[in-house]
Every structure is written in structure tokens, then in C-alpha cells.
Design an enzyme around this catalytic site. Structure first.
Site, PDB file in Angstrom:
ATOM      1  N   SER A  26       0.829  -1.214   0.000  1.00 29.21           N
ATOM      2  CA  SER A  26       0.000   0.000   0.000  1.00 29.21           C
ATOM      3  C   SER A  26       0.859   1.257   0.000  1.00 29.21           C
ATOM      4  CB  SER A  26      -0.923   0.010   1.227  1.00 29.21           C
ATOM      5  OG  SER A  26      -0.176  -0.181   2.406  1.00 29.21           O
ATOM      6  N   THR A 158     -39.294  27.410  -9.491  1.00 28.33           N
ATOM      7  CA  THR A 158     -39.645  26.056  -9.065  1.00 28.33           C
ATOM      8  C   THR A 158     -39.896  25.306 -10.360  1.00 28.33           C
ATOM      9  OG1 THR A 158     -42.012  26.527  -8.916  1.00 28.33           O
ATOM     10  CG2 THR A 158     -40.724  26.890  -6.912  1.00 28.33           C
ATOM     11  N   HIS A 159     -39.487  24.043 -10.394  1.00 27.89           N
ATOM     12  CA  HIS A 159     -39.578  23.229 -11.619  1.00 27.89           C
ATOM     13  C   HIS A 159     -38.823  23.899 -12.778  1.00 27.89           C
ATOM     14  CE1 HIS A 159     -42.928  21.157  -9.527  1.00 27.89           C
ATOM     15  NE2 HIS A 159     -43.236  22.380  -9.133  1.00 27.89           N
ATOM     16  N   LYS A 286     -16.796  30.097 -28.523  1.00 25.93           N
ATOM     17  CA  LYS A 286     -17.218  29.441 -27.293  1.00 25.93           C
ATOM     18  C   LYS A 286     -16.460  29.911 -26.059  1.00 25.93           C
ATOM     19  CE  LYS A 286     -19.613  26.335 -26.701  1.00 25.93           C
ATOM     20  NZ  LYS A 286     -19.503  24.892 -26.975  1.00 25.93           N
TER      21      LYS A 286
HETATM   22  N1  ARG Z   1      -0.987  -1.379   5.197  1.00 21.65           N
HETATM   23  C1  ARG Z   1      -1.911  -1.847   6.163  1.00 21.65           C
HETATM   24  C2  ARG Z   1      -3.257  -1.152   5.990  1.00 21.65           C
HETATM   25  O1  ARG Z   1      -3.285  -0.195   5.337  1.00 21.65           O
HETATM   26  C3  ARG Z   1      -1.409  -1.593   7.542  1.00 21.65           C
HETATM   27  C4  ARG Z   1      -1.937  -2.531   8.582  1.00 21.65           C
HETATM   28  C5  ARG Z   1      -1.425  -3.888   8.315  1.00 21.65           C
HETATM   29  N2  ARG Z   1      -1.712  -4.800   9.347  1.00 21.65           N
HETATM   30  C6  ARG Z   1      -1.674  -6.105   9.135  1.00 21.65           C
HETATM   31  N3  ARG Z   1      -1.937  -6.864  10.125  1.00 21.65           N
HETATM   32  N4  ARG Z   1      -1.352  -6.607   7.974  1.00 21.65           N
HETATM   33  O2  ARG Z   1      -4.265  -1.571   6.466  1.00 21.65           O
END
Ligand code: ARG
Length: 462
Positions: A26, A158-159, A286
Site C-alpha cells: 500500500s 420552481t420546476h 465558445k
Molecule cells: N498497510 C496496512 C493497511 O493499510 C497496515 C496494517 C497492516 N496490518 C496487518 N496486520 N497486515 O491496512
């Protein structure tokens, strides 16, 4: 990274599959939480030292190391690694590389589960603080235009049919009130967001004698969350924010739509300033209202973010599940979109030129004072329902003969009711229609002037 070094390498014999690592990671989006992650870790380590769980020297080294990492991130020299999955492990890994064992002690009495919940709540609290400033600026912009051009009279609809004349200021103040409620929803959401999950650890709490009040206060939370499972499992604060954002986007989209319609040649009530409009690549004449159109269109994204968060949380068993990693992009997108749209309108609205002649002219041929004629008869003792019928016939006659209410003579009025007297000619003017609407919350200039003053006071008391 080899499995021997990975965070959970102790349990595993094979390295993570490269595709799995990428899908699992992530960091590409949660690195946005770096400041909150560092602040949380500083608060946590300071508390650990205060409680005698780690040494003061270790806490000092952790603090310095984290500040160095903050600088590296802000300078753009920090090496983010997808293999290290998320912002939390990237920072902790770098910390341990910088300061050794002390860095490896930071995670005592903590889990990524309470860490990420803490980071996200903290991020959202700060985000709301910024948004509130944005909403204030938008409300101030509406008041500026209400004061500058608000005496213009236009048909209220209105409308989307011309209904009754109103002051432009009255129309703008309607949006001021909508944004006032949006603001209060954000403030309300912030207060529930401001509870610290830190110290919930993985889900069950921890045997370490943490001072959760201390970390909560150090980070600006109002208090620690009461239940550790709840602390790591819920994201209702994100849903609540996104719901508030979705409602605010509904309001923005209505204003956007009116700007699109009002700036059309058919209406020509406003002209959007050149700096906020765009041209066409093929049609030289335009001038397009792209920014209001975008705001109108972007409301859909935020509704989608809300549905996405609701669906992610729905039926999710306690406590942390990896599904929760999906919370961030929706939350960030809703917050960014709302902020952009609020800021865009705070700047665009004062840059609109109001065409008060066109607004006033639109009041002249739509029978917008027909209700005033019915009210007039009701005042002379004619039952309102009867009066309504009389005026209906009168309007029908005018339409048939190409006449307007203001052009009728007293004798012509009297053909429809002998309750009409000489003062009817004054009562049907657009100006007296507006001035007559003195009921609380109405469009009469005395009411609207007071409403502007009161709204200004609300803004300056913040
Ligand atoms: N990157 C994870 C999230 O956004 C962090 C928490 C991860 N925890 C875990 N037990 N894998 O949720």
C-alpha cells in the site's frame, strides 16, 4: 528484500512472490501518511520511555532518527520500497538502519493495526481542519458577492419555471446555509474522529503498562478509544467523513448546475471570468463553464468513494482484516475532491460578472407577481382559493392577449374581480413583490440585509 530480513521472516521459509508483494503493498498511496506515522511513533516512544519500558537514550535516538527520516522524505531522498509493503514498515526499517536496536524497540506494545488506525484518524483530523478553512473562504466569497451584487432581482424558480422574484443575495445566502450545515457535519465528524486507537495493539491490548492518555494528548486526540477491538477494527470515521463530503458535493453540484445554466446564452445571468473559463479548440466563439461542469461531474466520484467504503466495511468480522487497506484511496480521493471543489468555487464565484439587467428583465414576462395579485385579493377579503382561481383566469387572459400584469389598467383588473382597487397597480410590480416578503427567512431587502450581517457575524466569530 530477502525473507530472512523481512518483518515476519522468522516464520517463513520462502520469499514473498513478487506479484503478491506488489498487490499486497500500500506504500504507493499510504506514504501520504508519513507525517502522522512519524508523529505517532514519536509520541509512542516518548510514552514508552516515560513508563520505563524503553530507556530515555533509546527514545531520544528514535526521536532524532524519525526527524531525520521526515527530512529525507520531505527532501525527496527517502528510498521507498514496495517490498516493505507500507509506510509504517518503510519508516521503521529505515529507522533501524539508522539507529540499530533502538529502532527495533519502537514497535514494543504496538501493532500496525493500531498504528494505521491512529495515522488515518490523525490525518483526517488535520484534513478537516484545512477543509474548514476552505469552507469558510467559500462562505465568505458568497457573502462578498451578496454584498456586491445582491440587490439584483431575478426570478426564483420552481420546476425551473419562473416562480416569484427574489434578491440575488437571498439566493446566494441559501447556499451559505447549506455550506454552514456541511461545515457543522465536518466539525461533528472530527469530534468522533479525535479518539486515539494507539495502544489497542493488534486487537486485544498489551501487557505493557502503556499510558494511552499520554499518547492521545500528545497527538491532539481528545481521549483514547475505550475498546481495543473497536480501535483497530472500525473505520466509521472515514465513512462519516465521506458521507459528509458527499452531501457537500451535492450542494456544490447544485451551485455548479446553476452556474452552467446561468452562464448559458439562454439565461446570460452571469458571465464566468475569463481566468475560470475555457474555450473550444474548434468553435472560436465558445466560452465554456468547465470548472462548474467539473465540480458537477466530480460529485459522482465522492458518492462512489462513499459506496466503496460502506461496502468494504459491511459484514467485516472483527478485528483488523486486510480489506481495511482499501479504506485509504477512497478517503483520500473524497477529501481531495471536496477540497479542490470548495477551493475552486471560493475563487470562481467572486470572479463571476453578474448581469443584473438580464436578471431583472427575466422577471418582466413570466407573471412572477401572480402570487402577489392573489395575496392582494386575499387581503381584500376574497378567500385565497377563490383569489387563486381569479388570478389564474387573469393570467390566461393576459397570455391570450399578449399582455403582462404590470401593463393592465385598473378597469382591466376589475373585469376579473370588483375587489381590485387603484393600489393593485403598485402591488404587481416586481420591486413591491420582493419588498413585501418580510416573513422571517424571506427575500425582502430588510430581511436579506439583516441576514447578511448575521452571516458575517457567524463567520467572524470562528
Ligand atoms: N498497510 C496496512 C493497511 O493499510 C497496515 C496494517 C497492516 N496490518 C496487518 N496486520 N497486515 O491496512
Amino acid at each position: 528484500m530477502s525473507d530472512g530480513q523481512s518483518t515476519w521472516g522468522g516464520r517463513f521459509t520462502e520469499a514473498t512472490d513478487a506479484f503478491v508483494a506488489r498487490l499486497n503493498a500500500s506504500v504507493s498511496f499510504d506514504k501520504r501518511l508519513y507525517a502522522e506515522d512519524i508523529d505517532g511513533s514519536i509520541a509512542h516512544s516518548a510514552m514508552l520511555a516515560k513508563q520505563g519500558i524503553i530507556s530515555d537514550e533509546d527514545a531520544a535516538a528514535i526521536h532524532d532518527g524519525l526527524e531525520q527520516i521526515r527530512k529525507e522524505i520531505e527532501d525527496g531522498t527517502f528510498q521507498w520500497s514496495t517490498d516493505l509493503e507500507d509506510v509504517h514498515m518503510n519508516i521503521e526499517h529505515r529507522l533501524t538502519a539508522l539507529i540499530g536496536d533502538a529502532g527495533a524497540r519502537l514497535h514494543t506494545g504496538r501493532s500496525r493495526n493500531d498504528q494505521v488506525a491512529t495515522d488515518l484518524r490523525l490525518w483526517l483530523m488535520r484534513c478537516i481542519d484545512g477543509l474548514l478553512e476552505g469552507v469558510d473562504a467559500l462562505q465568505a466569497a458568497l457573502l462578498d458577492v451578496a454584498e456586491r451584487d445582491g440587490q439584483a432581482i431575478l426570478p426564483g424558480y420552481t420546476h425551473l419555471q419562473r416562480a416569484q422574484p427574489i434578491l440575488l443575495a437571498h439566493h446566494l445566502l441559501a447556499y451559505f446555509e447549506m455550506f454552514e450545515r456541511d461545515r457543522s457535519r465536518l466539525v461533528d465528524c472530527r469530534s468522533r474522529c479525535a479518539e486515539s486507537p494507539l495502544g489497542s495493539a493488534a486487537l486485544a491490548g498489551t501487557p505493557f503498562q502503556l499510558d494511552r492518555e499520554h499518547t492521545a494528548a500528545a497527538l491532539g486526540f481528545n481521549k483514547p478509544m475505550t475498546n481495543s477491538l473497536d480501535g483497530v477494527a472500525d473505520r466509521d470515521f472515514a465513512i462519516e467523513f465521506t458521507a459528509a463530503a458527499a452531501i457537500a458535493m451535492v450542494h456544490l453540484s447544485r451551485l455548479a448546475e446553476e452556474l452552467v445554466v446561468w452562464s448559458s446564452q439562454e439565461f446570460s445571468f452571469v458571465e464566468i471570468g475569463d481566468a475560470f473559463a475555457t474555450g473550444s479548440s474548434i468553435m472560436p466563439q465558445k466560452k465554456n463553464p468547465d470548472i462548474p461542469e467539473l465540480v458537477r461531474g466530480k460529485s459522482g466520484r465522492v458518492f462512489g468513494d462513499l459506496i466503496s467504503l460502506l461496502t468494504t466495511l459491511k459484514s467485516l468480522p472483527l478485528a483488523y482484516n486486510k480489506d481495511l487497506q482499501e479504506d485509504k484511496e477512497a478517503l483520500f480521493d473524497a477529501a481531495d475532491t471536496l477540497r479542490d471543489c470548495v477551493d475552486a468555487f471560493a475563487r470562481l464565484i467572486p470572479a463571476c460578472r453578474v448581469n443584473s439587467e438580464r436578471m431583472r428583465a427575466a422577471c418582466d414576462d413570466g407573471f412572477v407577481t401572480a402570487t402577489d395579485v392573489a395575496d392582494y385579493l386575499a387581503n381584500k377579503g376574497v378567500p385565497f382559493r377563490t383569489a387563486h382561481h381569479v388570478v389564474g383566469r387573469l393570467v390566461g387572459w393576459c397570455l391570450h392577449h399578449g399582455r403582462t400584469l404590470v401593463s393592465l389598467s385598473l378597469e382591466e383588473f376589475q373585469q376579473f374581480s370588483d375587489a381590485f382597487e387603484d393600489d393593485i397597480r403598485q402591488a404587481v410590480t416586481v420591486e413591491s413583490s420582493v419588498s413585501a416578503r418580510t416573513s422571517p427567512g424571506g427575500t425582502a431587502p430588510v430581511r436579506v440585509t439583516a441576514a447578511i450581517t448575521e452571516a458575517r457575524q457567524r463567520l467572524s466569530n470562528r
